[in-house]
Design a protein around this motif. Structure first.
Motif, PDB file in Angstrom:
ATOM      1  N   ALA A  50       0.830  -1.200   0.000  1.00  0.00           N
ATOM      2  CA  ALA A  50       0.000   0.000   0.000  1.00  0.00           C
ATOM      3  C   ALA A  50       0.866   1.253   0.000  1.00  0.00           C
ATOM      4  O   ALA A  50       1.975   1.246   0.518  1.00  0.00           O
ATOM      5  N   PRO A  51       0.361   2.367  -0.568  1.00  0.00           N
ATOM      6  CA  PRO A  51       1.130   3.609  -0.534  1.00  0.00           C
ATOM      7  C   PRO A  51       1.294   4.107   0.894  1.00  0.00           C
ATOM      8  O   PRO A  51       0.443   3.874   1.756  1.00  0.00           O
ATOM      9  N   TYR A  52       2.386   4.809   1.119  1.00  0.00           N
ATOM     10  CA  TYR A  52       2.710   5.277   2.460  1.00  0.00           C
ATOM     11  C   TYR A  52       1.788   6.413   2.870  1.00  0.00           C
ATOM     12  O   TYR A  52       1.551   7.340   2.111  1.00  0.00           O
ATOM     13  N   GLN A  53       1.258   6.316   4.089  1.00  0.00           N
ATOM     14  CA  GLN A  53       0.418   7.358   4.651  1.00  0.00           C
ATOM     15  C   GLN A  53       0.810   7.536   6.105  1.00  0.00           C
ATOM     16  O   GLN A  53       1.220   6.601   6.769  1.00  0.00           O
ATOM     17  N   GLY A  54       0.649   8.756   6.608  1.00  0.00           N
ATOM     18  CA  GLY A  54       0.928   9.010   8.002  1.00  0.00           C
ATOM     19  C   GLY A  54       2.090   9.961   8.184  1.00  0.00           C
ATOM     20  O   GLY A  54       2.651  10.490   7.228  1.00  0.00           O
ATOM     21  N   PRO A  55       2.461  10.203   9.430  1.00  0.00           N
ATOM     22  CA  PRO A  55       3.567  11.124   9.705  1.00  0.00           C
ATOM     23  C   PRO A  55       4.885  10.539   9.207  1.00  0.00           C
ATOM     24  O   PRO A  55       5.018   9.329   9.042  1.00  0.00           O
ATOM     25  N   PRO A  84       5.814   7.975  19.390  1.00  0.00           N
ATOM     26  CA  PRO A  84       4.771   8.987  19.169  1.00  0.00           C
ATOM     27  C   PRO A  84       4.365   9.130  17.699  1.00  0.00           C
ATOM     28  O   PRO A  84       3.298   9.662  17.399  1.00  0.00           O
ATOM     29  N   LEU A  85       5.201   8.655  16.783  1.00  0.00           N
ATOM     30  CA  LEU A  85       4.919   8.786  15.352  1.00  0.00           C
ATOM     31  C   LEU A  85       4.130   7.602  14.793  1.00  0.00           C
ATOM     32  O   LEU A  85       3.730   7.637  13.632  1.00  0.00           O
ATOM     33  N   THR A  86       3.947   6.553  15.567  1.00  0.00           N
ATOM     34  CA  THR A  86       3.264   5.358  15.081  1.00  0.00           C
ATOM     35  C   THR A  86       1.993   5.102  15.867  1.00  0.00           C
ATOM     36  O   THR A  86       1.884   5.464  17.035  1.00  0.00           O
ATOM     37  N   GLU A  87       1.036   4.467  15.203  1.00  0.00           N
ATOM     38  CA  GLU A  87      -0.206   4.081  15.867  1.00  0.00           C
ATOM     39  C   GLU A  87      -0.178   2.628  16.307  1.00  0.00           C
ATOM     40  O   GLU A  87      -0.900   2.237  17.212  1.00  0.00           O
ATOM     41  N   GLY A  88       0.639   1.811  15.636  1.00  0.00           N
ATOM     42  CA  GLY A  88       0.721   0.394  15.967  1.00  0.00           C
ATOM     43  C   GLY A  88       1.921  -0.239  15.294  1.00  0.00           C
ATOM     44  O   GLY A  88       2.641   0.405  14.517  1.00  0.00           O
ATOM     45  N   PRO A  89       2.138  -1.516  15.554  1.00  0.00           N
ATOM     46  CA  PRO A  89       3.309  -2.190  14.980  1.00  0.00           C
ATOM     47  C   PRO A  89       3.223  -2.418  13.477  1.00  0.00           C
ATOM     48  O   PRO A  89       4.225  -2.709  12.840  1.00  0.00           O
ATOM     49  N   ALA A  90       2.046  -2.253  12.887  1.00  0.00           N
ATOM     50  CA  ALA A  90       1.901  -2.466  11.448  1.00  0.00           C
ATOM     51  C   ALA A  90       2.237  -1.218  10.638  1.00  0.00           C
ATOM     52  O   ALA A  90       2.242  -1.268   9.412  1.00  0.00           O
ATOM     53  N   ASP A  91       2.524  -0.101  11.298  1.00  0.00           N
ATOM     54  CA  ASP A  91       2.887   1.120  10.582  1.00  0.00           C
ATOM     55  C   ASP A  91       4.251   0.964   9.928  1.00  0.00           C
ATOM     56  O   ASP A  91       5.164   0.368  10.499  1.00  0.00           O
ATOM     57  N   ALA A  92       4.379   1.526   8.735  1.00  0.00           N
ATOM     58  CA  ALA A  92       5.640   1.414   7.987  1.00  0.00           C
ATOM     59  C   ALA A  92       6.685   2.360   8.567  1.00  0.00           C
ATOM     60  O   ALA A  92       6.395   3.505   8.896  1.00  0.00           O
ATOM     61  N   ILE A  93       7.894   1.846   8.680  1.00  0.00           N
ATOM     62  CA  ILE A  93       9.051   2.648   9.080  1.00  0.00           C
ATOM     63  C   ILE A  93      10.034   2.571   7.923  1.00  0.00           C
ATOM     64  O   ILE A  93      10.447   1.483   7.511  1.00  0.00           O
ATOM     65  N   LEU A  94      10.392   3.732   7.392  1.00  0.00           N
ATOM     66  CA  LEU A  94      11.282   3.798   6.247  1.00  0.00           C
ATOM     67  C   LEU A  94      12.736   3.839   6.717  1.00  0.00           C
ATOM     68  O   LEU A  94      13.086   4.626   7.593  1.00  0.00           O
ATOM     69  N   LEU A  95      13.552   2.997   6.128  1.00  0.00           N
ATOM     70  CA  LEU A  95      14.981   2.949   6.437  1.00  0.00           C
ATOM     71  C   LEU A  95      15.749   3.382   5.204  1.00  0.00           C
ATOM     72  O   LEU A  95      15.523   2.860   4.113  1.00  0.00           O
ATOM     73  N   ARG A  96      16.664   4.335   5.376  1.00  0.00           N
ATOM     74  CA  ARG A  96      17.489   4.794   4.250  1.00  0.00           C
ATOM     75  C   ARG A  96      18.941   4.808   4.695  1.00  0.00           C
ATOM     76  O   ARG A  96      19.291   5.454   5.683  1.00  0.00           O
ATOM     77  N   THR A  97      19.768   4.093   3.957  1.00  0.00           N
ATOM     78  CA  THR A  97      21.202   4.067   4.258  1.00  0.00           C
ATOM     79  C   THR A  97      21.918   5.072   3.373  1.00  0.00           C
ATOM     80  O   THR A  97      21.492   5.361   2.262  1.00  0.00           O
TER      81      THR A  97
END
Length: 125
Positions: A50-55, A84-97
């Motif tokens: 799914a496309p990214y949504q949220g803070p 504080p930026l997530t609502e639950g464990p299923a929220d996407a966290i973006l990692l960039r190296t």
């Protein structure tokens, strides 16, 4: 005339060399086969799903530092800063190296995030 000797009794073939080869193959395939998937990183590629949504939840991984949305954060405080930026464990966290970041550093960050309960980690460029 010709005097032929008595024929020798037929010999049974020895199975020992064949058994040795079978055991060597067995040992070879036991050593080479992959027993389990150990050390797999739970990452998905950007654009999958799914496309990214949220803070914004962008974790930057540099050779000497970790940043969250551009602000430096310690690895042991990363999960606390993300809560504080997530609502639950299923929220996407973006990692960039960035250039120079090692795979071990990426692994340390993903281990810390999965230990904190975050299940959806997305690797972006």
């Amino acid at each position: 005339m010709f005097d032929f000797a008595d024929p020798l009794p037929a010999r049974r073939p020895s199975l020992t060399p064949m058994i040795d080869v079978v055991f060597l193959l067995l040992v070879f395939f036991m050593l080479v086969s992959q027993v389990g998937r150990e050390g797999g990183l739970p990452l998905s590629a950007a654009g999958a799903g799914a496309p990214y949504q949220g803070p914004p939840r962008l974790v930057g991984i540099a050779p000497g530092a970790i940043t969250l949305n551009g602000r430096p954060v310690a690895l042991d405080r990363l999960a606390e800063a993300l809560s504080p930026l997530t609502e639950g464990p299923a929220d996407a966290i973006l990692l960039r190296t960035t250039d120079g970041a090692t795979l071990q550093h990426l692994t340390d960050v993903t281990d810390a995030l999965t230990a904190a309960g975050f299940a959806r980690l997305v690797l972006v460029e």
